[in-house]
Design a protein around this motif. Structure first.
Motif, PDB file in Angstrom:
ATOM      1  N   GLY A  91      -9.148 -10.536 -17.137  1.00 33.54           N
ATOM      2  CA  GLY A  91      -9.364 -11.230 -16.355  1.00 33.54           C
ATOM      3  C   GLY A  91      -9.904 -12.461 -15.424  1.00 33.54           C
ATOM      4  N   ALA A  92      -8.677 -11.944 -14.865  1.00 32.67           N
ATOM      5  CA  ALA A  92      -8.058 -12.830 -13.483  1.00 32.67           C
ATOM      6  C   ALA A  92      -8.534 -12.109 -12.018  1.00 32.67           C
ATOM      7  CB  ALA A  92      -6.061 -12.202 -13.834  1.00 32.67           C
ATOM      8  N   ASP A  93      -9.184 -13.166 -11.677  1.00 36.09           N
ATOM      9  CA  ASP A  93      -8.994 -12.644  -9.862  1.00 36.09           C
ATOM     10  C   ASP A  93      -7.636 -12.245  -8.974  1.00 36.09           C
ATOM     11  OD1 ASP A  93     -11.882 -13.172 -10.302  1.00 36.09           O
ATOM     12  OD2 ASP A  93     -11.104 -15.232  -9.350  1.00 36.09           O
ATOM     13  N   TRP A  94      -7.899 -11.473  -8.505  1.00 42.24           N
ATOM     14  CA  TRP A  94      -6.435 -11.224  -7.570  1.00 42.24           C
ATOM     15  C   TRP A  94      -6.676 -10.385  -6.007  1.00 42.24           C
ATOM     16  CZ3 TRP A  94      -4.904  -5.761  -6.361  1.00 42.24           C
ATOM     17  CH2 TRP A  94      -6.164  -4.830  -7.055  1.00 42.24           C
ATOM     18  N   ASP A  95      -5.905 -10.348  -5.261  1.00 39.85           N
ATOM     19  CA  ASP A  95      -5.653 -10.029  -3.984  1.00 39.85           C
ATOM     20  C   ASP A  95      -4.386  -9.310  -3.891  1.00 39.85           C
ATOM     21  OD1 ASP A  95      -4.656 -12.512  -3.746  1.00 39.85           O
ATOM     22  OD2 ASP A  95      -6.131 -13.123  -1.889  1.00 39.85           O
ATOM     23  N   VAL A  96      -4.675  -8.778  -2.010  1.00 40.83           N
ATOM     24  CA  VAL A  96      -3.614  -7.951  -1.739  1.00 40.83           C
ATOM     25  C   VAL A  96      -3.454  -9.034  -0.183  1.00 40.83           C
ATOM     26  CG1 VAL A  96      -2.432  -5.973  -1.111  1.00 40.83           C
ATOM     27  CG2 VAL A  96      -3.853  -6.456  -3.425  1.00 40.83           C
ATOM     28  N   LEU A  97      -1.851  -8.575  -0.048  1.00 37.95           N
ATOM     29  CA  LEU A  97      -1.758  -8.841   1.292  1.00 37.95           C
ATOM     30  C   LEU A  97      -0.517  -8.634   1.924  1.00 37.95           C
ATOM     31  CD1 LEU A  97      -1.877 -13.149   1.182  1.00 37.95           C
ATOM     32  CD2 LEU A  97      -3.972 -11.941   2.136  1.00 37.95           C
ATOM     33  N   PRO A  98      -0.715  -8.253   3.023  1.00 41.49           N
ATOM     34  CA  PRO A  98       0.086  -7.145   3.525  1.00 41.49           C
ATOM     35  C   PRO A  98       0.947  -7.573   4.182  1.00 41.49           C
ATOM     36  CG  PRO A  98      -1.668  -7.618   5.534  1.00 41.49           C
ATOM     37  CD  PRO A  98      -2.252  -8.264   4.046  1.00 41.49           C
ATOM     38  N   GLY A  99       1.886  -6.497   4.383  1.00 41.07           N
ATOM     39  CA  GLY A  99       3.568  -6.756   5.244  1.00 41.07           C
ATOM     40  C   GLY A  99       4.106  -5.898   5.833  1.00 41.07           C
ATOM     41  N   SER A 154       0.787  -1.552   0.270  1.00 39.10           N
ATOM     42  CA  SER A 154      -0.269   0.361  -0.271  1.00 39.10           C
ATOM     43  C   SER A 154       0.669   1.310   0.311  1.00 39.10           C
ATOM     44  CB  SER A 154      -1.072   0.280   1.430  1.00 39.10           C
ATOM     45  OG  SER A 154       0.245   0.038   2.435  1.00 39.10           O
ATOM     46  N   LEU A 155       1.880   0.990   0.540  1.00 43.48           N
ATOM     47  CA  LEU A 155       3.187   2.139   0.356  1.00 43.48           C
ATOM     48  C   LEU A 155       4.261   2.596  -0.865  1.00 43.48           C
ATOM     49  CD1 LEU A 155       3.298   4.480   2.245  1.00 43.48           C
ATOM     50  CD2 LEU A 155       4.526   2.686   4.001  1.00 43.48           C
TER      51      LEU A 155
END
Length: 239
Positions: free
Chosen positions: A123-131, A106-107
């Motif tokens: 057309g892909a699914d995607w996600d974000v996991l923090p660090g 995010s930064l």
């Protein structure tokens, strides 16, 4: 097709259990090679080896880093070239791909912007996991709170530090760029760190006018130890 954007802090020691689980479920990690010898790519490779996932390397498109007149346009063009390079690999391979992002996605990182573009076209699914982010590490190393009681903290880049000071900001976290321009800030207090959580970590704290020579020397020691340097500081106006 699925794309996962994973924050990795400053390396294997900062990979959270959540991110580790995501890595184990990925078919490969997609990463850019920025130079023939790329120490940051080597860290990504070490993470992949630790978690048993393949590393697919893509040459990073060149970027104009000489402070172009239209900086946003130069960055946008670079992002599009990156997106096109990643898209070719993803379209060919499919499956679940992961991107390993320094600190937290995010930064001051554009992986989310690039992946959003690519995922929309494929057309892909995607996600974000923090660090673990650099400001988190800086505060922990110096055992401080980044803001004073009931007051804000401003986060910016080294190139925009003079603008923040002129605007009256008095607690400023500075990321990215070379050695910050600290002239005129001799009576401010600085909490500084380089390569936090990595080999050659360096710290400095004190009145800017007193510690600046030591800070510059510490920055070069960090670069010599790791082959690269990422530094960050909190600057607070003297009261």
């Amino acid at each position: 097709m699925r794309i996962r954007v994973l924050g990795i802090g400053m390396g294997p020691q900062h990979v959270t259990p959540e991110v580790a689980e995501a890595l184990r479920g990925a078919d490969y990690v997609l990463a850019a090679r920025k130079a023939e010898h790329d120490p940051l790519l080597d860290v990504r490779r070490a993470i992949c080896e630790r978690h048993g996932v393949e590393l697919a390397v893509v040459p990073d498109p060149p970027r104009d880093r000489d402070d172009p007149a239209d900086y946003p346009a130069a960055v946008a063009a670079w992002h599009e070239e990156r997106a096109a390079a990643y898209e070719r690999v993803l379209a060919r391979r499919g499956g679940t791909a992961a991107f390993l992002v320094w600190g937290d996605p995010s930064l001051y990182d554009s992986t989310i912007r690039v992946v959003r573009r690519v995922a929309g076209r494929l057309g892909a699914d995607w996600d974000v996991l923090p660090g673990v982010s650099a400001p988190h590490l800086l505060a922990a190393r110096h055992r401080i709170v980044l803001h004073e009681v009931g007051r804000p903290v401003h986060i910016t880049t080294a190139r925009r530090l003079p603008e923040a000071v002129a605007a009256g900001q008095d607690s400023i976290v500075v990321l990215l760029g070379g050695e910050p321009e600290l002239s005129g800030l001799a009576d401010w207090t600085v909490w500084w760190g380089a390569n936090l959580g990595a080999p050659g970590e360096e710290l400095a704290h004190g009145r800017v006018g007193d510690v600046l020579p030591d800070l510059v020397a510490a920055r070069e020691r960090a670069r010599a130890a790791a082959g690269w340097v990422m530094d960050i500081c909190l600057l607070r106006r003297g009261r």
